[in-house]
Write a protein that holds these residues in place. Structure first.
Motif, PDB file in Angstrom:
ATOM      1  N   ARG A 167      68.830 -31.730  -2.357  1.00 21.83           N
ATOM      2  CA  ARG A 167      67.398 -31.584  -2.134  1.00 21.83           C
ATOM      3  C   ARG A 167      67.071 -31.435  -0.655  1.00 21.83           C
ATOM      4  O   ARG A 167      65.936 -31.143  -0.286  1.00 21.83           O
ATOM      5  CB  ARG A 167      66.651 -32.795  -2.713  1.00 21.83           C
ATOM      6  N   LYS A 168      68.047 -31.689   0.198  1.00 22.40           N
ATOM      7  CA  LYS A 168      67.922 -31.531   1.645  1.00 22.40           C
ATOM      8  C   LYS A 168      68.882 -30.446   2.110  1.00 22.40           C
ATOM      9  O   LYS A 168      69.623 -29.863   1.320  1.00 22.40           O
ATOM     10  CB  LYS A 168      68.233 -32.854   2.348  1.00 22.40           C
ATOM     11  N   ASP A 169      68.891 -30.199   3.415  1.00 26.21           N
ATOM     12  CA  ASP A 169      69.782 -29.188   3.983  1.00 26.21           C
ATOM     13  C   ASP A 169      71.167 -29.731   4.307  1.00 26.21           C
ATOM     14  O   ASP A 169      72.067 -28.972   4.653  1.00 26.21           O
ATOM     15  CB  ASP A 169      69.180 -28.625   5.285  1.00 26.21           C
ATOM     16  N   GLY A 170      71.342 -31.042   4.218  1.00 27.52           N
ATOM     17  CA  GLY A 170      72.516 -31.667   4.796  1.00 27.52           C
ATOM     18  C   GLY A 170      73.794 -31.533   4.009  1.00 27.52           C
ATOM     19  O   GLY A 170      73.898 -30.805   3.014  1.00 27.52           O
ATOM     20  N   MET A 171      74.787 -32.292   4.444  1.00 22.29           N
ATOM     21  CA  MET A 171      76.120 -32.191   3.875  1.00 22.29           C
ATOM     22  C   MET A 171      76.927 -33.428   4.238  1.00 22.29           C
ATOM     23  O   MET A 171      76.626 -34.130   5.207  1.00 22.29           O
ATOM     24  CB  MET A 171      76.840 -30.953   4.415  1.00 22.29           C
ATOM     25  N   PRO A 174      60.823 -31.928  -4.327  1.00 24.22           N
ATOM     26  CA  PRO A 174      61.930 -32.816  -4.710  1.00 24.22           C
ATOM     27  C   PRO A 174      61.631 -34.262  -4.346  1.00 24.22           C
ATOM     28  O   PRO A 174      60.991 -34.543  -3.326  1.00 24.22           O
ATOM     29  CB  PRO A 174      63.105 -32.264  -3.900  1.00 24.22           C
ATOM     30  N   ILE A 175      62.068 -35.174  -5.183  1.00 23.22           N
ATOM     31  CA  ILE A 175      61.822 -36.596  -4.966  1.00 23.22           C
ATOM     32  C   ILE A 175      62.966 -37.185  -4.142  1.00 23.22           C
ATOM     33  O   ILE A 175      64.092 -37.336  -4.614  1.00 23.22           O
ATOM     34  CB  ILE A 175      61.691 -37.341  -6.309  1.00 23.22           C
ATOM     35  N   GLY A 176      62.676 -37.493  -2.901  1.00 24.87           N
ATOM     36  CA  GLY A 176      63.622 -38.185  -2.038  1.00 24.87           C
ATOM     37  C   GLY A 176      64.851 -37.378  -1.677  1.00 24.87           C
ATOM     38  O   GLY A 176      64.967 -36.176  -1.903  1.00 24.87           O
ATOM     39  N   GLY A 177      65.790 -38.071  -1.075  1.00 27.13           N
ATOM     40  CA  GLY A 177      67.076 -37.502  -0.684  1.00 27.13           C
ATOM     41  C   GLY A 177      68.043 -38.653  -0.482  1.00 27.13           C
ATOM     42  O   GLY A 177      67.622 -39.767  -0.172  1.00 27.13           O
TER      43      GLY A 177
END
Length: 528
Positions: free
Chosen positions: A520-524, A497-500
């Motif tokens: 694309r990340k684990d966050g929220m 994935p490109i960036g976040g």
């Protein structure tokens, strides 16, 4: 509104306060601080401290930091928490040592880390809760362990071969030579001890005494030029600077000034402002225009952006109407072209978070060790992983970004802030090394040109033109890729994935906060 029959995320709507980070444990830590009456700076520091533990490949206390802070009803302030090269460093000296470039794992890639200096300055001037409360969750995860989340595992696994080459990193981050399994518990007790010391004694706990002695000894053993005096000077390296800005579709976009690449994001927006980018524009043409604008801006960045004391041209010149008009003329809507400097005749890993608190204060905050796991140089004596930001330096004599005594390198990390009619409407940022300037422009265009909400703009398929390649995510369809190739782009499908991105939109008409966080990340994002 998104199609509720399809998988996806809705934006998080909250009436009081909101936070968005790339890791759920960091978001939870910051949200708890907001519930306890902490302000935006408090929540940001609590969250980033957690991320330094649970996302060790992305950030750490051995890295650098930039932030834009918008107090409610006040002017935006910027802080530059990037570190400086050792006093003994110079391009000539490194060339004499046989180097032609500074690699990721080189000790010369390690400038004196600036993050802790920036944290302490922000907390001293704008924080409200004590540091031992703010670091509480981070210390707990460091000492007692935290589970490896899916995206963190993906990145950790890819970095394992390089980590194995450093004895300290291999011991700290690998299990039998491999990345810890997804869901496995991982602890960093020495890092927890460092956070306890910083909470008690401030920046001096990192830049002087036993910690500094251990870090300097480790770097010198690797061939570094660092001294205890260099680290002691780093205690006060973070400085307030005046934000730079440009207008886009009736909004004001603010960035930190060089040595960060925020000026490149503003240049891209200036170029795009000369074109209509409505919702009905084809994806191929939209990607093409962004790619061509990015190529022009990045070409200038690589030639001209450096430590502010060494800039060959003022930022105002790069953002001027004359420069913008010259660059716009070089952009073809039909054909990809090589990038050129306007002066010529007719010439990787980061966390980002943002917070809006109950009083309307907003912070846009970014902390980085550059490459995945930074330099991969881990100091067993302190538990500190050192960044690789000095790899951005050039060894070309006379280049604005050539390494030199006490110089700051060109930085890719750039927090952003959006304002309208003198009021803050969105802290935002995009992670992903070099992609960040292009990513910010794409995010803002999605919202301001296409009317997307904050989450939809973050979710949209991404592309990035860099180093001769137009990389597109697999969500860009085949017909669009073929059209881009026909326009002259060398198109490749991204393998990762490109960036976040993270952002919080402040709806001034209703008082509602709209939080977005990158899938694309684990966050929220979360709020109350």
């Amino acid at each position: 509104m998104r199609d509720l029959f399809r998988p996806g995320r809705s934006p998080v709507l909250a009436p009081n306060a909101a936070i968005a980070t790339s890791h759920p444990l960091a978001t939870a830590a910051g949200l708890a601080v907001l519930h306890d009456g902490g302000n935006a700076v408090d929540a940001a520091l609590a969250a980033v401290a957690v991320q330094c533990v649970v996302e060790p490949h992305m950030t750490g206390i051995g890295g650098d930091c930039f932030a834009l802070y918008a107090p409610a009803g006040g002017e935006v302030v910027a802080i530059n928490g990037s570190g400086r090269a050792p006093a003994a460093a110079s391009a000539a000296r490194l060339r004499d040592l046989g180097l032609s470039e500074i690699g990721q794992t080189s000790p010369h890639a390690v400038t004196v880390p600036g993050a802790v200096s920036a944290w302490m300055k922000l907390h001293g001037d704008h924080g409200s809760l004590p540091l031992d409360r703010l670091f509480q969750d981070a210390i707990g995860y460091a000492e007692n362990g935290y589970p490896i989340s899916p995206r963190v595992f993906h990145d950790w696994q890819a970095a394992a071969p390089l980590l194995a080459q450093d004895e300290g990193s291999a011991k700290a981050y690998l299990v039998d030579g491999e990345a810890p399994a997804m869901g496995a518990m991982h602890a960093q007790p020495k890092l927890g001890a460092r956070l306890r010391e910083i909470a008690q004694h401030g920046a001096s706990a990192f830049y002087t005494g036993a910690v500094a002695e251990s870090l300097v000894a480790r770097l010198q053993a690797l061939g570094g030029l660092h001294t205890l005096d260099d680290f002691a000077a780093g205690q006060d390296s973070a400085i307030y600077v005046t934000p730079i800005s440009t207008g886009y579709r009736g909004y004001e976009v603010l960035e930190c000034p060089p040595n960060g690449q925020g000026v490149a994001a503003l240049m891209i927006l200036n170029i795009l402002a000369g074109f209509e980018l409505p919702e009905g524009l084809s994806l191929a043409e939209r990607i093409h225009l962004h790619a061509e604008a990015a190529k022009l801006a990045y070409h200038h960045r690589d030639h001209l952006i450096a430590d502010p004391a060494h800039l060959p041209h003022p930022v105002e010149t790069l953002l001027s109407a004359e420069t913008t008009a010259s660059l716009q003329k070089r952009l073809s809507r039909e054909q990809a072209k090589p990038a050129t400097l306007w002066t010529e005749p007719e010439h990787q890993d980061t966390i980002y978070l943002c917070v809006v608190d109950q009083d309307g204060n907003a912070i846009s905050f970014i902390n980085s060790i550059f490459h995945s796991f930074g330099s991969t140089r881990h100091d067993p004596g302190t538990g500190v992983l050192l960044h690789s930001r000095g790899a951005s330096f050039r060894l070309t004599e006379g280049h604005p970004n050539a390494i030199g005594p006490m110089k700051r390198p060109m930085h890719t990390i750039i927090p952003g802030m959006l304002r309208k009619d003198g009021q803050t409407v969105m802290p935002f940022g995009v992670m992903g090394g070099h992609y960040q300037a292009a990513g910010q422009a794409a995010l803002l265009s999605g919202m301001l040109d296409r009317g997307m909400d904050v989450q939809a703009a973050i979710d949209a398929p991404r592309s990035f033109s860099f180093d001769g390649v137009l990389e597109v995510e697999p969500t860009v369809d085949g017909a669009t890729r073929e059209r881009l190739s026909a326009m002259g782009h060398r198109v490749e499908v991204a393998s990762s994935p490109i960036g976040g991105a993270q952002a919080i939109w402040i709806d001034r008409s209703t008082g509602t906060l709209w939080g977005g966080s990158d899938p694309r990340k684990d966050g929220m994002a979360a709020g109350f």
